[in-house]
Design a protein around this motif. Structure first.
Motif, PDB file in Angstrom:
ATOM      1  N   SER A 184     -38.283   4.202  -3.376  1.00 14.36           N
ATOM      2  CA  SER A 184     -38.425   5.383  -3.950  1.00 14.36           C
ATOM      3  C   SER A 184     -39.620   5.981  -3.274  1.00 14.36           C
ATOM      4  N   GLU A 185     -39.613   5.888  -2.091  1.00 17.42           N
ATOM      5  CA  GLU A 185     -40.695   6.436  -1.063  1.00 17.42           C
ATOM      6  C   GLU A 185     -41.018   8.029  -0.948  1.00 17.42           C
ATOM      7  N   GLY A 186     -40.038   8.624  -1.486  1.00 21.32           N
ATOM      8  CA  GLY A 186     -40.102  10.221  -1.174  1.00 21.32           C
ATOM      9  C   GLY A 186     -39.370  10.604   0.203  1.00 21.32           C
ATOM     10  N   VAL A 187     -39.550  11.695   0.442  1.00 27.00           N
ATOM     11  CA  VAL A 187     -38.917  12.310   1.463  1.00 27.00           C
ATOM     12  C   VAL A 187     -38.996  11.440   2.863  1.00 27.00           C
ATOM     13  N   ARG A 188     -38.044  11.341   3.576  1.00 29.61           N
ATOM     14  CA  ARG A 188     -38.306  10.465   4.812  1.00 29.61           C
ATOM     15  C   ARG A 188     -39.166   9.213   5.074  1.00 29.61           C
ATOM     16  N   GLY A 189     -38.960   8.234   3.980  1.00 29.44           N
ATOM     17  CA  GLY A 189     -39.699   7.102   3.810  1.00 29.44           C
ATOM     18  C   GLY A 189     -39.661   6.330   4.940  1.00 29.44           C
ATOM     19  N   SER A 190     -40.620   5.501   5.232  1.00 32.56           N
ATOM     20  CA  SER A 190     -40.554   4.612   6.549  1.00 32.56           C
ATOM     21  C   SER A 190     -39.454   3.472   6.371  1.00 32.56           C
ATOM     22  N   LEU A 191     -39.445   2.848   5.193  1.00 28.06           N
ATOM     23  CA  LEU A 191     -38.743   1.782   4.870  1.00 28.06           C
ATOM     24  C   LEU A 191     -37.230   2.256   4.753  1.00 28.06           C
ATOM     25  N   SER A 192     -37.055   3.386   4.038  1.00 29.00           N
ATOM     26  CA  SER A 192     -35.938   4.038   3.709  1.00 29.00           C
ATOM     27  C   SER A 192     -35.338   4.465   5.169  1.00 29.00           C
ATOM     28  N   LYS A 193     -35.847   4.817   6.141  1.00 24.16           N
ATOM     29  CA  LYS A 193     -35.396   5.061   7.433  1.00 24.16           C
ATOM     30  C   LYS A 193     -34.677   3.854   8.088  1.00 24.16           C
ATOM     31  N   GLN A 194     -35.590   2.775   8.003  1.00 26.05           N
ATOM     32  CA  GLN A 194     -34.964   1.589   8.531  1.00 26.05           C
ATOM     33  C   GLN A 194     -33.865   1.010   7.918  1.00 26.05           C
ATOM     34  N   VAL A 195     -33.687   0.982   6.396  1.00 30.17           N
ATOM     35  CA  VAL A 195     -32.434   0.575   5.868  1.00 30.17           C
ATOM     36  C   VAL A 195     -31.211   1.322   5.921  1.00 30.17           C
ATOM     37  N   ILE A 196     -31.552   2.524   6.369  1.00 27.81           N
ATOM     38  CA  ILE A 196     -30.369   3.631   6.610  1.00 27.81           C
ATOM     39  C   ILE A 196     -29.934   3.222   7.713  1.00 27.81           C
ATOM     40  N   ALA A 197     -30.776   2.980   8.796  1.00 25.95           N
ATOM     41  CA  ALA A 197     -30.313   2.768  10.132  1.00 25.95           C
ATOM     42  C   ALA A 197     -29.798   1.195  10.338  1.00 25.95           C
ATOM     43  N   ARG A 198     -30.364   0.400   9.532  1.00 25.01           N
ATOM     44  CA  ARG A 198     -29.962  -1.112   9.746  1.00 25.01           C
ATOM     45  C   ARG A 198     -28.437  -1.031   9.040  1.00 25.01           C
ATOM     46  N   TYR A 199     -27.978  -0.541   8.186  1.00 20.52           N
ATOM     47  CA  TYR A 199     -26.986  -0.748   7.349  1.00 20.52           C
ATOM     48  C   TYR A 199     -25.984   0.444   7.772  1.00 20.52           C
ATOM     49  N   GLY A 200     -26.400   1.362   8.528  1.00 21.22           N
ATOM     50  CA  GLY A 200     -25.585   2.613   8.726  1.00 21.22           C
ATOM     51  C   GLY A 200     -25.215   3.411   7.580  1.00 21.22           C
ATOM     52  N   LEU A 201     -26.081   3.680   6.378  1.00 18.55           N
ATOM     53  CA  LEU A 201     -25.833   4.279   5.206  1.00 18.55           C
ATOM     54  C   LEU A 201     -25.491   5.545   5.467  1.00 18.55           C
ATOM     55  N   ASP A 202     -25.848   6.280   6.439  1.00 19.79           N
ATOM     56  CA  ASP A 202     -25.455   7.776   6.687  1.00 19.79           C
ATOM     57  C   ASP A 202     -24.306   8.017   7.469  1.00 19.79           C
ATOM     58  N   ALA A 203     -23.317   7.045   7.807  1.00 21.20           N
ATOM     59  CA  ALA A 203     -22.165   6.929   8.433  1.00 21.20           C
ATOM     60  C   ALA A 203     -21.277   8.076   8.046  1.00 21.20           C
ATOM     61  N   ASN A 204     -21.191   8.272   6.928  1.00 17.31           N
ATOM     62  CA  ASN A 204     -20.302   9.113   6.405  1.00 17.31           C
ATOM     63  C   ASN A 204     -20.586  10.092   5.524  1.00 17.31           C
ATOM     64  N   SER A 205     -21.975  10.589   6.014  1.00 17.05           N
ATOM     65  CA  SER A 205     -22.639  11.968   5.312  1.00 17.05           C
ATOM     66  C   SER A 205     -23.156  12.642   6.474  1.00 17.05           C
ATOM     67  N   GLU A 206     -23.346  14.088   6.087  1.00 22.23           N
ATOM     68  CA  GLU A 206     -23.719  15.201   6.903  1.00 22.23           C
ATOM     69  C   GLU A 206     -25.309  14.810   7.039  1.00 22.23           C
ATOM     70  N   PRO A 207     -25.990  15.381   8.465  1.00 23.58           N
ATOM     71  CA  PRO A 207     -27.319  15.037   8.796  1.00 23.58           C
ATOM     72  C   PRO A 207     -28.054  15.683   7.535  1.00 23.58           C
ATOM     73  N   GLN A 208     -29.160  14.988   7.236  1.00 22.84           N
ATOM     74  CA  GLN A 208     -29.900  15.397   6.064  1.00 22.84           C
ATOM     75  C   GLN A 208     -30.923  16.590   6.808  1.00 22.84           C
ATOM     76  N   LYS A 209     -31.147  17.467   5.999  1.00 22.33           N
ATOM     77  CA  LYS A 209     -31.978  18.927   6.184  1.00 22.33           C
ATOM     78  C   LYS A 209     -33.114  18.863   5.571  1.00 22.33           C
ATOM     79  N   TYR A 210     -34.015  19.669   6.030  1.00 18.26           N
ATOM     80  CA  TYR A 210     -35.280  19.387   5.249  1.00 18.26           C
ATOM     81  C   TYR A 210     -36.215  20.885   5.591  1.00 18.26           C
ATOM     82  N   GLY A 211     -37.064  21.092   4.477  1.00 15.81           N
ATOM     83  CA  GLY A 211     -37.998  22.154   4.654  1.00 15.81           C
ATOM     84  C   GLY A 211     -39.286  21.561   4.481  1.00 15.81           C
ATOM     85  N   LEU A 212     -40.357  22.307   5.056  1.00 11.35           N
ATOM     86  CA  LEU A 212     -41.801  22.120   4.946  1.00 11.35           C
ATOM     87  C   LEU A 212     -42.205  22.971   3.806  1.00 11.35           C
ATOM     88  N   GLY A 213     -42.850  22.546   2.944  1.00 11.39           N
ATOM     89  CA  GLY A 213     -43.431  23.038   1.513  1.00 11.39           C
ATOM     90  C   GLY A 213     -44.624  22.716   1.610  1.00 11.39           C
TER      91      GLY A 213
END
Length: 551
Positions: A184-213
């Motif tokens: 629960s690292e918040g937006v674009r967490g460094s460990l979250s990025k790693q597990v998303i890439a390692r396990y292909g968690l985003d294979a069936n989703s659209e690219p994440q979009k972002y805003g700068l607040g």
């Protein structure tokens, strides 16, 4: 460092990040089983130090987690009294009536809060239940088990020198093992990025979009303060250059929370989001509130905007993604804290069921199902086309088409546009600088508008300079060889803290890319928007970064 020996501690659940999602998960785990061993690791110097949010809070998450939160003294007391939505021109504005808007956009029954203070209060509730919370512990690595599952994290490593060697005050940190690990690292967490890439968690989703607040807290004159008033705007000064808008929330103690969001899929690399924010404050509608007041805090962070279709798979062997690590912000409502809390509660309940059955280190499929079909999924499905309509067709299409789509879902349960796609990620949206003229921004006046470095000093940001930079370049040559000639090196502008500079000799020759990592407020925009996707944000030593008092 593979040769380092570390002590280890065993827990039922290890939670990375003491935001609303992580703390809600910890509380729910203890509510369900008081003897459960739960630890929360927070990279900020204290709970709340890295929390930045608007925020108007929908209390449904609190209601579900701690029904007697009012009696327990939660810092949730300023109820919304007036809800305004304006479309700005350079000198005037058009107030949109509230009655045509879908009910989900109304703020009746919601509260203006400091989420930093709400998280501090949630941490107190968690500790009363026996949750261990360790602030100042950055989680720098994941630990994997024999079968490829996540089994824990390495946290609290200090004293690495700039060259990567161990300094005289080196501390190896600890291994914290869990039957489940919640990120629960918040937006674009460094460990979250790693597990998303390692396990292909985003294979069936659209690219994440972002805003700068970007957000400032102002203390305004009493006659300019309207307790409980909420104002959202769109239009000027961004115009056709970018999507986005603003918020202005009148909180207690004559404070006004003022913020500006720029969608990071903008094309023009000359755009300077921070200066758009500073220019915005000179609009007559805004200046009338701020004049005679003083800014007391500043900060910035990225916001997930992809919505329902961009949620990756949220479970992996040994753990789960919670809150903004999964991308649960409702963009038209400009709210995500309620969904973060609900996601933490749902993940805790799935883990409790698994642990009671003697399971561990597997996938919590029940959490995935609840997130998508329960209150979080219902909240996000209703609004899933507003962001892609805005990105592809502009503000008018978003207002008219988005409203029609949300009304259709409210009345029938179906969206007239189905599920629109996002297509490119935000880095890929950046176009060559040659297609656009540079933008001439007014110089800050030091009264309503301020230069970046002066404002960063109001974030209380600090990093030890002797450590390696937590901002890495995959290819150190790209900023000058590619980004500068093709995109006018937009890192100089998209960073809201002045971290990135192109410096030259006195005659203008020999351009060099400089990273002022000590200025970083951990917004992670660089990790998202760099057109070459060349910058990687990672955690610095624990306790470093901004120290927000009540963002």
């Amino acid at each position: 460092m593979a040769d380092v020996e570390r002590e280890s501690m065993e827990y039922d659940v290890v939670i990375v990040g003491a935001g609303p999602a992580g703390l809600s998960a910890a509380i729910r785990l203890k509510q369900l089983h008081p003897e459960r061993e739960v630890v929360v690791l927070e990279k900020g110097s204290e709970v709340g130090a890295h929390i930045l949010s608007g925020a108007v809070l929908d209390p449904c998450g609190l209601d579900a987690l701690i029904p007697d939160w009012k009696e327990r003294g939660a810092p949730v007391t300023t109820e919304v009294t007036e809800d305004r939505f304006l479309v700005l021109g350079e000198a005037g504005q058009l107030k949109l009536p509230n009655w045509p808007m879908p009910p989900l956009l109304h703020n009746h029954g919601n509260y203006i809060v400091s989420m930093g203070n709400v998280c501090r209060w949630l941490a107190e509730q968690a500790e009363e239940l026996g949750v261990e919370i360790f602030p100042g512990f950055a989680c720098s690595e994941l630990i994997y088990g024999e079968n490829g599952e996540v089994k824990g994290v390495i946290a609290g490593e200090f004293g690495i020198e700039k060259d990567g060697t161990k300094g005289p005050n080196y501390e190896p940190g600890m291994e914290l093992h869990g039957k489940y690990v919640f990120l629960s690292e918040g937006v674009r967490g460094s460990l979250s990025k790693q597990v998303i890439a390692r396990y292909g968690l985003d294979a069936n989703s659209e690219p994440q979009k972002y805003g700068l607040g970007m957000k400032e807290i102002w203390e305004v004159k009493p006659e300019n303060h309207k307790l409980g008033q909420v104002t959202h705007t769109m239009g000027w000064p961004l115009g056709g250059n970018a999507g986005g808008g603003s918020f202005m929330y009148h909180a207690e103690n004559n404070q006004v929370f003022i913020g500006f969001v720029v969608h990071l899929n903008y094309e023009n690399p000359h755009l300077f989001p921070y200066m758009e924010f500073q220019r915005f404050k000179h609009h007559p509608e805004v200046a009338a509130v701020l004049e005679g007041g003083k800014r007391v805090a500043y900060g910035a962070r990225a916001i997930t905007e992809g919505g329902y279709q961009s949620i990756p798979k949220v479970t992996f062997p040994g753990g789960a993604l919670l809150g903004c690590s999964a991308g649960l912000v409702n963009v038209p409502r400009i709210k995500g804290n309620h969904n973060a809390m609900l996601s933490g509660k749902a993940a805790a309940e799935a883990a409790h069921e698994a642990l009671e059955a003697g399971r561990g280190s597997d996938e919590l499929f029940g959490y995935e199902q609840e997130l998508r079909t329960g209150p979080v999924g219902k909240d996000l499905k209703a609004v899933r086309n507003v962001k892609p309509l805005w990105s592809k067709y502009g503000i008018i299409a978003s207002l008219l088409g988005g409203a029609a789509d949300m009304w259709a879902h409210t009345l029938t349960g179906f969206n007239i546009f189905g599920t629109l796609k996002h297509g490119k990620n935000d880095a890929q949206s950046t176009a060559p600088a040659s297609r656009f003229a540079p933008i001439d921004y007014p110089k800050p006046d030091g009264k309503l508008s301020f230069d970046r470095l002066t404002n960063v000093s109001f974030s209380a940001t600090n990093h030890a300079e002797e450590q390696p930079s937590h901002l890495k370049l995959k290819d150190p040559s790209l900023p000058i060889s590619v980004n500068l000639p093709k995109y006018a090196e937009p890192a100089q502008r998209y960073c809201p803290a002045g971290v990135y500079e192109v410096i030259r000799d006195e005659d203008g020759s020999n351009p060099r890319f400089q990273i002022n990592a000590q200025n970083c407020v951990h917004c992670k925009t660089c990790d998202i928007k760099d057109p070459s996707e060349n910058i990687v944000w990672a955690v610095p030593q624990g306790g470093e970064g901004p120290n927000y008092p009540n963002m």
